[in-house]
Design a protein around this motif. Structure first.
Motif, PDB file in Angstrom:
ATOM      1  N   LYS A 306      29.504  98.401  46.408  1.00 37.77           N
ATOM      2  CA  LYS A 306      30.636  98.702  45.525  1.00 37.77           C
ATOM      3  C   LYS A 306      30.605 100.146  45.060  1.00 37.77           C
ATOM      4  CE  LYS A 306      30.581  97.308  41.219  1.00 37.77           C
ATOM      5  NZ  LYS A 306      30.720  98.565  40.419  1.00 37.77           N
ATOM      6  N   THR A 307      29.511 100.541  44.422  1.00 35.44           N
ATOM      7  CA  THR A 307      29.424 101.873  43.838  1.00 35.44           C
ATOM      8  C   THR A 307      29.306 102.922  44.933  1.00 35.44           C
ATOM      9  OG1 THR A 307      28.299 100.926  41.931  1.00 35.44           O
ATOM     10  CG2 THR A 307      28.195 103.313  42.193  1.00 35.44           C
ATOM     11  N   GLY A 308      30.182 103.900  44.888  1.00 38.14           N
ATOM     12  CA  GLY A 308      30.169 104.959  45.871  1.00 38.14           C
ATOM     13  C   GLY A 308      30.977 104.654  47.110  1.00 38.14           C
ATOM     14  N   ASP A 470      25.289  95.328  40.944  1.00 39.43           N
ATOM     15  CA  ASP A 470      25.907  95.150  39.633  1.00 39.43           C
ATOM     16  C   ASP A 470      26.123  93.679  39.312  1.00 39.43           C
ATOM     17  OD1 ASP A 470      25.943  97.825  39.338  1.00 39.43           O
ATOM     18  OD2 ASP A 470      28.111  98.091  39.490  1.00 39.43           O
ATOM     19  N   ASN A 471      26.525  93.431  38.066  1.00 37.13           N
ATOM     20  CA  ASN A 471      26.864  92.087  37.629  1.00 37.13           C
ATOM     21  C   ASN A 471      27.940  91.493  38.531  1.00 37.13           C
ATOM     22  OD1 ASN A 471      28.919  90.398  35.896  1.00 37.13           O
ATOM     23  ND2 ASN A 471      26.906  90.159  34.933  1.00 37.13           N
ATOM     24  N   ALA A 472      27.771  90.217  38.908  1.00 33.16           N
ATOM     25  CA  ALA A 472      28.683  89.576  39.860  1.00 33.16           C
ATOM     26  C   ALA A 472      30.114  89.548  39.342  1.00 33.16           C
ATOM     27  CB  ALA A 472      28.197  88.164  40.175  1.00 33.16           C
ATOM     28  N   ALA A 473      30.295  89.261  38.027  1.00 30.22           N
ATOM     29  CA  ALA A 473      31.641  89.213  37.466  1.00 30.22           C
ATOM     30  C   ALA A 473      32.319  90.570  37.537  1.00 30.22           C
ATOM     31  CB  ALA A 473      31.579  88.711  36.020  1.00 30.22           C
ATOM     32  N   ARG A 531      24.264  84.539  62.847  1.00 25.69           N
ATOM     33  CA  ARG A 531      25.460  83.739  63.110  1.00 25.69           C
ATOM     34  C   ARG A 531      26.374  84.383  64.154  1.00 25.69           C
ATOM     35  NH1 ARG A 531      26.302  79.514  59.334  1.00 25.69           N
ATOM     36  NH2 ARG A 531      24.191  78.739  58.945  1.00 25.69           N
ATOM     37  N   GLY A 532      25.894  85.397  64.828  1.00 25.24           N
ATOM     38  CA  GLY A 532      26.648  85.986  65.932  1.00 25.24           C
ATOM     39  C   GLY A 532      27.593  87.101  65.538  1.00 25.24           C
ATOM     40  N   HIS A 533      27.510  87.581  64.304  1.00 26.33           N
ATOM     41  CA  HIS A 533      28.400  88.654  63.868  1.00 26.33           C
ATOM     42  C   HIS A 533      27.811  90.022  64.207  1.00 26.33           C
ATOM     43  CE1 HIS A 533      31.069  85.957  61.709  1.00 26.33           C
ATOM     44  NE2 HIS A 533      30.027  85.405  61.111  1.00 26.33           N
ATOM     45  N   THR A 534      28.700  90.980  64.438  1.00 25.15           N
ATOM     46  CA  THR A 534      28.310  92.379  64.549  1.00 25.15           C
ATOM     47  C   THR A 534      28.611  93.021  63.203  1.00 25.15           C
ATOM     48  OG1 THR A 534      28.860  92.401  66.904  1.00 25.15           O
ATOM     49  CG2 THR A 534      28.629  94.525  65.815  1.00 25.15           C
ATOM     50  N   VAL A 535      27.572  93.522  62.535  1.00 27.13           N
ATOM     51  CA  VAL A 535      27.667  93.882  61.120  1.00 27.13           C
ATOM     52  C   VAL A 535      27.566  95.390  60.936  1.00 27.13           C
ATOM     53  CG1 VAL A 535      26.697  93.511  58.815  1.00 27.13           C
ATOM     54  CG2 VAL A 535      26.594  91.681  60.534  1.00 27.13           C
ATOM     55  N   ALA A 536      28.508  95.938  60.170  1.00 23.75           N
ATOM     56  CA  ALA A 536      28.420  97.318  59.701  1.00 23.75           C
ATOM     57  C   ALA A 536      28.105  97.284  58.215  1.00 23.75           C
ATOM     58  CB  ALA A 536      29.716  98.066  59.945  1.00 23.75           C
ATOM     59  N   MET A 537      27.218  98.162  57.783  1.00 21.00           N
ATOM     60  CA  MET A 537      26.850  98.257  56.370  1.00 21.00           C
ATOM     61  C   MET A 537      27.186  99.654  55.877  1.00 21.00           C
ATOM     62  SD  MET A 537      25.367  96.862  53.656  1.00 21.00           S
ATOM     63  CE  MET A 537      25.084  97.667  52.061  1.00 21.00           C
ATOM     64  N   THR A 538      27.907  99.739  54.767  1.00 21.57           N
ATOM     65  CA  THR A 538      28.200 101.032  54.168  1.00 21.57           C
ATOM     66  C   THR A 538      27.484 101.135  52.837  1.00 21.57           C
ATOM     67  OG1 THR A 538      30.151 100.384  52.892  1.00 21.57           O
ATOM     68  CG2 THR A 538      30.490 100.902  55.207  1.00 21.57           C
ATOM     69  N   GLY A 539      26.985 102.322  52.518  1.00 19.29           N
ATOM     70  CA  GLY A 539      26.296 102.514  51.246  1.00 19.29           C
ATOM     71  C   GLY A 539      25.948 103.965  51.044  1.00 19.29           C
ATOM     72  N   ASP A 540      25.446 104.265  49.850  1.00 19.63           N
ATOM     73  CA  ASP A 540      25.101 105.655  49.554  1.00 19.63           C
ATOM     74  C   ASP A 540      23.799 105.805  48.798  1.00 19.63           C
ATOM     75  OD1 ASP A 540      25.842 104.617  47.126  1.00 19.63           O
ATOM     76  OD2 ASP A 540      26.983 106.378  46.494  1.00 19.63           O
TER      77      ASP A 540
END
Length: 796
Positions: A306-308, A470-473, A531-540
């Motif tokens: 979420k952040t960034g 962060d907090n889930a809510a 589960r057979g997914h091709t995953v992209a991860m974004t972060g900073d």
């Protein structure tokens, strides 16, 4: 001696002087590891000029030139084209990669002469004092000189994800990164002596290693090699064993062999990747590993921090909400805690901006912020022990203060708890029981481009999962404002089941996760991959490093931590989440277009091999030897107008279709039926035009021209089908190639130059009739292959 403890210890606080640095440079004790960049100019020239395909064409060109028919050596221009076009595009890509790599590289903070400055990694010398903080990458091996709660993650080197505490005198290794605390270390091993130097050199090269597309093309080329050996041998035997003059036999042999080689397939692949690098570079997107362009086209799940990513990295202190009786003003405590952190995260930085006045409290213990524990703290002589962190981590479930924090977080705000601990914050059991003092409310600004980006992925059938510490809510509220599907049901990751299958089920059905630890981020990525997914991860951030490293594609923000940028395959230097759709689009363009042009090149290979076999079989069984129907100049113009020029244009065209597995199978299901039909129609036209006689020179030209008309007509039909779906420029491309092909048979100059004469109307009608039958066979073959195993490439 340089580097001796006795000479360096008294000056550790100051760092090296200019004279010290100059001495070490003169001695060669520099960090001379090449930057993450593309391969050298010589490597590019050598790989493009001295290729196997160019060598084959050079030998065939020498054979043709020995006959004296220079115009039949026009296919030799392919040697120049393969070399020049490939070199130009790759050199342009090299310039782009080199420039962006310099912008995006980690810059260590080096203390020299009492001042701290940021330097390029290759400017570090032995015995330099390097300051480090959370998210910083260790660029050279060294020994710790100072540390305050310093913890280093060495998982990139050892595979162990648990942070390692570092104290005075401990060794740190290049390739690791700081997860908590601050400190300084002295460089002991630089350049190629450093632990991770060899890995760093290999990581940034311009390469297609581990590319599914490249592996598929290699499989295709191996298959073609098996076909070329018998077909080529048969063609050579057939042409040289007949009663033709030697020059004519040699020309026929070369004409049979040249089109069997898919000379442009590897070239077009390299061009497509290189152009992708250039296009993405214009959008300030650094591609550390070229297969990442292809990999993003296959992504069906994007995990975004979420952040960034969805929100701006900076924050604003919105409110300090007191809780109960207050003995010490919260503002003083916040100012004191902010003063402890020399490398503040965005939350502490926002507090420090509002409370710049330091109370002068003397710290007796410090606990730097850690993504794993989600709190930081300080103990102060005569002023107590204080912690600042996540309310739902520091407070017991069901407490009124925690419920109040949840209510505020539900509005999309970040909420921290300021509390008093029951003992020093550096105890193993810290923080112990926490007494709530105030809630610190921080505002985050949602990136304006975030919603459009999420909408794009939704339309493209790509799932987006928001994974945050962060907090889930709070995370759910931000995701809800962007209308992310299932954002109304955020999940606190601490409630996720431990059993792998149940954990994966929960991950599959959930879109928003809160209170995720760095290790859990990686576990979520692993669960999706299983589960057979091709995953992209974004972060900073440093808390994203483990997930970025293990995702199929790691995407880091340019303003993120050096560690996150170091492990990511793609770095968005403009820090814009909105750039990601363009990266995905480039990957889809590369894969989709290479699949199309592969079908064109392999169709030519198949019909060339089969035609050589059909022409050679009569001589093997004792019948009259058939001369090969074409001259080298004929196969050259066929390649120009039905494959070469169209393939170049199609390889650079827009293409947003999501990549699917089975590249080789789909291409062969398109190329084999088309090649079989084209060779059969062409051979039939050749035999009918010859009428079973021993033709004279003019009759042979008539028969060759008829066969060429048939072949080019069927090949243009294959091009028209592969080019779908149509837009105006594709109509223009196909029509232009058809017009140019027709002019070759009409204009007196080209007819004389290329020895084209269809004879009378009867021969032309027979040639076109055979072409019509060939087109029907192509469509029938595609329909059968489509029914047997799904939709073929030509049915798109």
């Amino acid at each position: 001696m340089p580097g001796d403890e006795r000479t360096t210890t008294p000056r550790l606080e100051q760092g090296l002087s200019a004279a010290d640095v100059a001495q070490r440079v003169a001695e060669g004790r520099t960090n001379d590891v090449p930057p993450r960049a593309s391969r050298t100019v010589w490597d590019i020239v050598r790989s493009n000029v001295f290729s196997r395909i160019n060598a084959i064409f050079a030998v065939l060109l020498a054979i043709v030139l020995s006959t004296g028919y220079l115009i039949d050596g026009m296919f030799g221009l392919l040697i120049i084209a393969n070399s020049v076009v490939g070199m130009v595009q790759e050199l342009r890509a090299k310039r782009t990669l080199d420039a962006l790599s310099i912008v995006g590289q980690a810059k260590p903070r080096v203390r020299r002469g009492g001042a701290t400055t940021e330097l390029a990694p290759n400017e570090v010398v032995a015995d330099d004092v390097i300051e480090i903080g959370p998210g910083d990458q260790i660029v050279v091996d060294g020994k710790v000189l100072a540390g305050d709660g310093l913890e280093v993650d060495e998982s990139l080197l050892t595979g162990e994800s648990d942070p390692v505490g570092k104290h005075l005198g401990d060794h740190v290794l290049s390739g690791s990164y700081v997860v908590a605390g601050v400190g300084a270390y002295r460089a002991t091993k630089v350049g190629r002596e450093a632990y991770a130097a060899r890995l760093a050199e290999e990581a940034g090269k311009f390469t297609l290693v581990n590319s599914e597309l490249r592996r598929g093309i290699d499989r295709i080329l191996r298959f073609i090699t098996f076909l070329l050996v018998p077909a080529g041998a048969l063609s050579i035997y057939n042409q040289l064993s007949g009663d033709q003059a030697l020059p004519d036999a040699l020309r026929g042999m070369v004409a049979a062999l040249v089109p069997m080689v898919p000379e442009g397939l590897v070239l077009m692949t390299s061009i497509a990747f290189a152009v992708g690098v250039i296009r993405l570079g214009r959008r300030q997107c650094l591609v550390n590993e070229l297969p990442a362009i292809e990999g993003l086209a296959r992504v069906d799940v994007v995990c975004a921090d979420k952040t960034g990513t969805l929100t701006e990295n900076s924050m604003r202190l919105a409110e300090v909400h007191p809780l109960g009786k207050i003995e010490v003003p919260p503002e003083q405590v916040l100012a004191a805690l902010a003063a402890l952190d020399t490398r503040p995260n965005p939350s502490i930085a926002a507090i420090a901006r509002d409370y710049p006045e330091r109370p002068g409290w003397e710290p007796t213990a410090v606990a730097p912020f850690s993504s794993a524990r989600k709190w930081s703290g300080g103990s102060f002589a005569n002023h107590g022990d204080w912690v600042l962190g996540a309310p739902d981590v520091l407070l017991e479930e069901g407490s009124a203060e925690r419920d109040e924090a949840e209510r505020i977080a539900g509005r999309g705000l970040r909420v921290l708890l300021l509390g008093r601990a029951d003992g020093p914050v550096d105890r193993p059991q810290a923080p112990g029981r926490v007494t709530a003092v105030a809630l610190i409310v921080l505002e985050q600004r949602v990136r304006p481009e975030a919603k459009a980006t999420l909408d794009y992925f939704a339309k493209q059938g790509v799932s987006v999962k928001i994974i945050s510490g962060d907090n889930a809510a709070s995370v759910g509220a931000v995701a809800g404002s962007l209308r992310l599907p299932r954002s109304t049901e955020p999940v606190d990751s601490r409630t996720l089941p431990d059993a792998p299958d149940h954990f994966a089920d929960a991950v599959e059905r959930t879109s928003v996760f809160g209170r995720v630890t760095p290790e859990q981020k990686r576990s979520i990525v692993h669960a999706l991959q299983r589960r057979g997914h091709t995953v992209a991860m974004t972060g900073d951030g440093v808390n994203d490093v483990l997930a970025l490293k293990d995702a199929d594609i790691g995407v880091a923000m340019g303003s993120g931590s050096p560690a996150s940028r170091a492990v990511a395959q793609i770095v968005l230097l403009d820090n814009s989440f909105a750039t990601l759709p363009y990266v995905v689009g480039e990957g889809r363009r590369v894969i989709g277009n290479i699949e199309r042009v592969s079908a064109l090149f392999l169709t030519k290979t198949v019909y060339s091999v089969l035609l050589a076999i059909l022409v050679g079989v009569p001589g093997l069984i004792g019948m009259d030897v058939l001369p090969y129907p074409f001259l080298p100049r004929h196969v050259t113009i066929t390649g120009w107008f039905t494959i070469g020029l169209p393939a170049f244009v199609l390889s650079l065209a827009p293409n947003n279709e999501r990549a699917r597995p089975g590249f080789v199978t789909r291409v062969m299901r398109t190329a084999v039926p088309a090649g079989v039909a084209a060779s059969a129609a062409c051979f039939a036209s050749y035999l009918l035009a010859r009428e079973g006689q021993q033709p004279n020179y003019i009759d042979q030209i008539h028969a060759s021209t008829a066969a060429l008309i048939t072949l080019m007509t069927v090949a243009l039909w294959v091009l028209a089908m592969i080019a779908r779906p149509y837009v105006w420029w594709k109509w223009a491309l196909v029509a232009g190639m058809a017009a140019l092909s027709a002019l070759m048979f009409v204009l007196p100059l080209t007819r004389e130059l290329f020895l084209l004469d269809p004879g009378g109307y009867t021969e032309t009608l027979v040639a076109l009739g055979c072409a019509a039958v060939g087109i029907l066979l192509v469509q029938l073959g595609w329909r059968i292959s489509g029914r047997v195993a799904g939709t073929a490439l030509s049915d798109r």
